[in-house]
Write a protein that holds these residues in place. Structure first.
Motif, PDB file in Angstrom:
ATOM      1  N   ILE A  15       0.731  -1.175  -0.181  1.00  0.00           N
ATOM      2  CA  ILE A  15      -0.071  -0.007   0.059  1.00  0.00           C
ATOM      3  C   ILE A  15       0.974   1.212  -0.069  1.00  0.00           C
ATOM      4  O   ILE A  15       0.711   2.451  -0.928  1.00  0.00           O
ATOM      5  CB  ILE A  15      -1.243   0.110   1.268  1.00  0.00           C
ATOM      6  N   ILE A  16       1.922   1.192   1.003  1.00  0.00           N
ATOM      7  CA  ILE A  16       2.843   2.466   0.815  1.00  0.00           C
ATOM      8  C   ILE A  16       3.508   2.560  -0.408  1.00  0.00           C
ATOM      9  O   ILE A  16       3.677   3.756  -1.060  1.00  0.00           O
ATOM     10  CB  ILE A  16       3.971   2.426   1.956  1.00  0.00           C
ATOM     11  N   LYS A  24      -1.115  10.882  -7.792  1.00  0.00           N
ATOM     12  CA  LYS A  24      -2.347  11.246  -7.567  1.00  0.00           C
ATOM     13  C   LYS A  24      -3.279   9.910  -7.648  1.00  0.00           C
ATOM     14  O   LYS A  24      -3.645   9.137  -8.662  1.00  0.00           O
ATOM     15  CB  LYS A  24      -2.991  12.237  -8.856  1.00  0.00           C
ATOM     16  N   SER A  25      -3.593   9.246  -6.273  1.00  0.00           N
ATOM     17  CA  SER A  25      -4.332   8.342  -6.166  1.00  0.00           C
ATOM     18  C   SER A  25      -5.235   7.968  -4.772  1.00  0.00           C
ATOM     19  O   SER A  25      -4.935   8.852  -3.883  1.00  0.00           O
ATOM     20  CB  SER A  25      -3.083   7.026  -5.875  1.00  0.00           C
ATOM     21  N   THR A  26      -6.068   7.212  -5.074  1.00  0.00           N
ATOM     22  CA  THR A  26      -6.902   6.971  -3.954  1.00  0.00           C
ATOM     23  C   THR A  26      -6.366   6.505  -2.804  1.00  0.00           C
ATOM     24  O   THR A  26      -6.682   7.032  -1.498  1.00  0.00           O
ATOM     25  CB  THR A  26      -8.018   6.078  -4.427  1.00  0.00           C
ATOM     26  N   ILE A  27      -5.277   5.863  -2.833  1.00  0.00           N
ATOM     27  CA  ILE A  27      -4.565   5.068  -1.673  1.00  0.00           C
ATOM     28  C   ILE A  27      -3.936   6.230  -1.117  1.00  0.00           C
ATOM     29  O   ILE A  27      -3.779   6.367   0.313  1.00  0.00           O
ATOM     30  CB  ILE A  27      -3.744   4.118  -2.316  1.00  0.00           C
ATOM     31  N   LEU A  32      -4.011   9.315   4.378  1.00  0.00           N
ATOM     32  CA  LEU A  32      -4.208  10.673   4.900  1.00  0.00           C
ATOM     33  C   LEU A  32      -5.425  11.292   5.593  1.00  0.00           C
ATOM     34  O   LEU A  32      -5.467  12.000   6.232  1.00  0.00           O
ATOM     35  CB  LEU A  32      -3.781  11.899   3.916  1.00  0.00           C
ATOM     36  N   THR A  33      -6.441  10.224   5.581  1.00  0.00           N
ATOM     37  CA  THR A  33      -7.769  10.619   6.114  1.00  0.00           C
ATOM     38  C   THR A  33      -7.504  10.487   7.628  1.00  0.00           C
ATOM     39  O   THR A  33      -6.849   9.687   8.392  1.00  0.00           O
ATOM     40  CB  THR A  33      -8.844   9.652   5.726  1.00  0.00           C
ATOM     41  N   THR A 134      -9.576  -4.159   1.290  1.00  0.00           N
ATOM     42  CA  THR A 134      -9.263  -3.742   0.099  1.00  0.00           C
ATOM     43  C   THR A 134      -9.426  -2.130  -0.199  1.00  0.00           C
ATOM     44  O   THR A 134     -10.274  -1.438   0.447  1.00  0.00           O
ATOM     45  CB  THR A 134      -9.849  -4.336  -1.470  1.00  0.00           C
ATOM     46  N   VAL A 135      -8.913  -1.557  -1.358  1.00  0.00           N
ATOM     47  CA  VAL A 135      -9.062  -0.112  -1.663  1.00  0.00           C
ATOM     48  C   VAL A 135     -10.606  -0.071  -1.728  1.00  0.00           C
ATOM     49  O   VAL A 135     -11.307   0.870  -0.931  1.00  0.00           O
ATOM     50  CB  VAL A 135      -8.284   0.290  -2.794  1.00  0.00           C
ATOM     51  N   GLU A 136     -11.229  -0.637  -2.411  1.00  0.00           N
ATOM     52  CA  GLU A 136     -12.948  -0.391  -2.627  1.00  0.00           C
ATOM     53  C   GLU A 136     -13.329  -0.592  -1.477  1.00  0.00           C
ATOM     54  O   GLU A 136     -14.574   0.197  -1.353  1.00  0.00           O
ATOM     55  CB  GLU A 136     -13.082  -1.687  -3.711  1.00  0.00           C
TER      56      GLU A 136
END
Length: 144
Positions: A15-16, A24-27, A32-33, A134-136
């Protein structure tokens, strides 16, 4: 309403690396959330430092830029020393020996602290008895 008000996830190395490679990624947004607490075994930092040249090549960034970006991405991540989860390391190795022994520290950490699972792109965590996010799934959780 969400049954969990704040996720607590063990963070996998892939992930890192994904967040580092894709500017520019959703990850990156997920890391950062403020709605998720991430935990990382200290071994990951050692591994990232060991592979700094490869990270520079894959990202197109200088060594200084890679370190700055890593610091930025991991600013809110809690780095956990091996001592804190070593009591579960043997159990984790037994779980992961036929899957991927290198990921035993992530499983040991997940077995040692209060958490909701492991955030990883790696499907082999599906076979270790710990929820893999998962990301989703995280996006759906954040939007809920």
């Amino acid at each position: 309403m969400k049954s969990i008000t704040r996720l607590r996830l063990v963070l996998d190395t892939n992930i890192i690396i994904s967040a580092l490679i894709s500017k520019k990624s959703t990850i990156r947004d997920i890391l950062l959330t403020d709605k998720i607490t991430f935990y990382l075994p200290e071994l990951v930092l050692i591994e990232l430092l060991k592979h700094k040249q490869l990270l520079c090549k894959k990202t197109g960034l200088s060594q200084k830029e890679v370190f700055f970006t890593l610091f930025y991405l991991l600013n809110k991540v809690e780095i956990i020393k091996k001592d804190a989860f070593s009591k579960n390391l043997e159990k984790a190795k037994n779980i992961m020996e036929k899957i991927d022994l290198k990921d035993s520290e992530f499983v040991a950490l997940a077995l040692s602290i209060k958490n909701d699972g492991i955030f990883s792109n790696d499907g082999h965590f599906d076979n270790c008895g710990i929820k893999r996010w998962t990301v989703e799934e995280i996006i759906r959780w954040l939007e809920y």
